[in-house]
Scaffold this active site. Structure first.
Site: not given
Ligand SMILES: Cc1ncc(COP(=O)(O)O)c(C=O)c1O
Length: 410
Positions: A115, A206, A231
């Site tokens: 990520w 994040d 989550k």
């Molecule tokens: C740590 C993290 N950041 C960002 C995201 C992206 O999130 P979204 O799918 O809601 O855009 C996720 C998705 O699982 C994630 O686990």
């Protein structure tokens, strides 16, 4: 209400407390005795405005968010924030340092998993500054290419005056998380970050997959913290932002100086001035999130969930280690960097992973397949996964190990 629910270890969207879902079903028909359902009521009704203020208060009190920071609600998930943090913090940096060229302006990224890598690639794509890798954890991995660790503090190379310093607290796909113990080398290196002349840090975290599972270290020093709800606290469709007020900048004034124009729905200042109601918010996800947060508070808040999260993770990692000793499982993440939220391991032997998944499903457990990019098994232990659910999985893992090892020795 009768249900035939299985135990859902999915990585997100993920399981929610049954009591909350039952209450939410009532709210879908009649929100707060208004006679109108939550999916039908105006976001400007006094009942919803009071509800969303309370959701903010529940986050503020449980996470200890200081008055220097605004709590904002938006949509678009973590992925939209990969772009929004860049646009807002580059606008801020342009206002602070209009003299710098795009090449002289730097954004530092700490890469500890898939990520943070994705966020880095988006920053690079957007331009407006040089996207720099302050740390690439793959260099310190067992195979040289995977994300399986958080490296020690002296391996980070931060730029002196960057527009942002970015990290991902819990890497959902790779199962890597910073240690909550500040004395551990695998904690985030807050104390060595270069500060601005004002003493502030342009720090962006994040926290999508660990939000509200345990306290956020150095929360008050962050410029921006963001998290998708899906989550630990609610359904997809809600993104929570915690933004230090000096980062609520006039993006149009920055654009006049040459910064990239920022779409208004992505501008933190617009969201803050509109009290998260600049445009129609995601009422139902906000409602369910509010119910989850109320329940959290009743149960004892973050302290309760932190202790529970630690116990659940310890139990599953112990089962992985026991399987390793018998040559049945293989943990993927190096000691000290293991996530409490997402436990990743392989099941060794031809066809063994499919057998593990099919056996789990037979006894009512789903969502255990690892992310398609890394494979293996992923056990997500978010707040709504109970200790009893975890114990059931651990029992299954033990049974699987003893059957697999007797099969091997036969
Ligand atoms: C740590 C993290 N950041 C960002 C995201 C992206 O999130 P979204 O799918 O809601 O855009 C996720 C998705 O699982 C994630 O686990």
């Amino acid at each position: 209400m009768t249900t035939s629910r299985v135990i859902n270890f999915g990585a997100g969207p993920s399981t929610l407390p049954q009591s909350v879902l039952e209450k939410a079903a009532q709210g879908l028909l009649n929100f707060e005795d208004t006679g109108i359902g939550i999916a039908e009521i105006s976001h400007r009704s006094k009942e919803f405005v009071a509800f969303i203020s309370n959701v903010e208060a529940l986050i503020r009190s449980q996470l200890n968010v200081p008055p220097t920071h605004s709590i904002l609600f938006t949509q678009g998930g973590g992925t939209t924030q990969f772009s929004a943090v860049v646009l807002n913090l580059l606008a801020r940096h342009k206002l602070l340092h209009p003299e710098l060229t795009d090449d002289e302006r730097v954004m530092d990224y700490v890469l500890t998993g898939s990520w943070s890598k994705k966020a880095f690639l988006e920053a690079k794509r957007l331009g407006g500054a040089r996207a720099n890798i302050a740390l690439d954890a793959r260099k310190y991995s067992k195979d040289g290419v995977s994300f399986d660790n958080v490296p020690p503090h002296d391996e980070y190379a931060f730029s002196p005056a960057s527009a942002l310093i970015y990290y991902c607290e819990n890497e959902t796909i790779d199962g890597v998380q910073f240690s909550p113990d500040p004395s551990a080398q695998t904690s985030f290196p807050f104390t060595i970050l270069p500060r601005e002349r004002s003493g502030l840090l342009p720090l962006v975290g994040d926290h999508s997959s660990s939000f509200m599972s345990r306290p956020i270290p150095h929360l008050s020093e962050h410029a921006v913290i963001f998290a998708g709800a899906q989550k630990n606290i609610g359904p997809a469709g809600l993104t929570v932002l915690i933004v230090r007020q000096d980062c609520l900048v006039d993006v149009d004034a920055a654009a006049k100086l040459g910064a990239t124009p920022v779409p208004l729905c992505l501008s933190y200042k617009t969201l803050a001035e509109g009290r998260s109601l600049y445009n129609t918010p995601s009422l139902l996800p906000i409602y369910i999130t509010g119910l989850v947060l109320e329940r959290m508070q009743e149960l004892g808040g973050l302290a309760y969930f932190e202790a529970l999260g630690r116990r659940k993770a310890e139990k599953v990692y112990a089962a992985v280690r026991a399987g390793e000793e018998r040559g049945v499982f293989q943990g993927k993440v190096q000691a000290g960097s293991c996530s409490w939220m997402n436990v990743i391991f392989n099941v060794l032997g031809s066809g063994a992973e499919s057998r593990f998944l099919a056996g789990a499903e037979k006894v009512g457990m789903k969502g255990l397949k690892g992310h398609r990019s890394v494979g293996g098994i992923r056990v997500s232990l978010y707040n709504a996964v109970t200790e009893a659910d975890t114990d059931k999985l651990v029992d299954y893992m033990k049974e699987f190990v003893s059957e697999a090892s007797s099969f091997c020795s036969a």
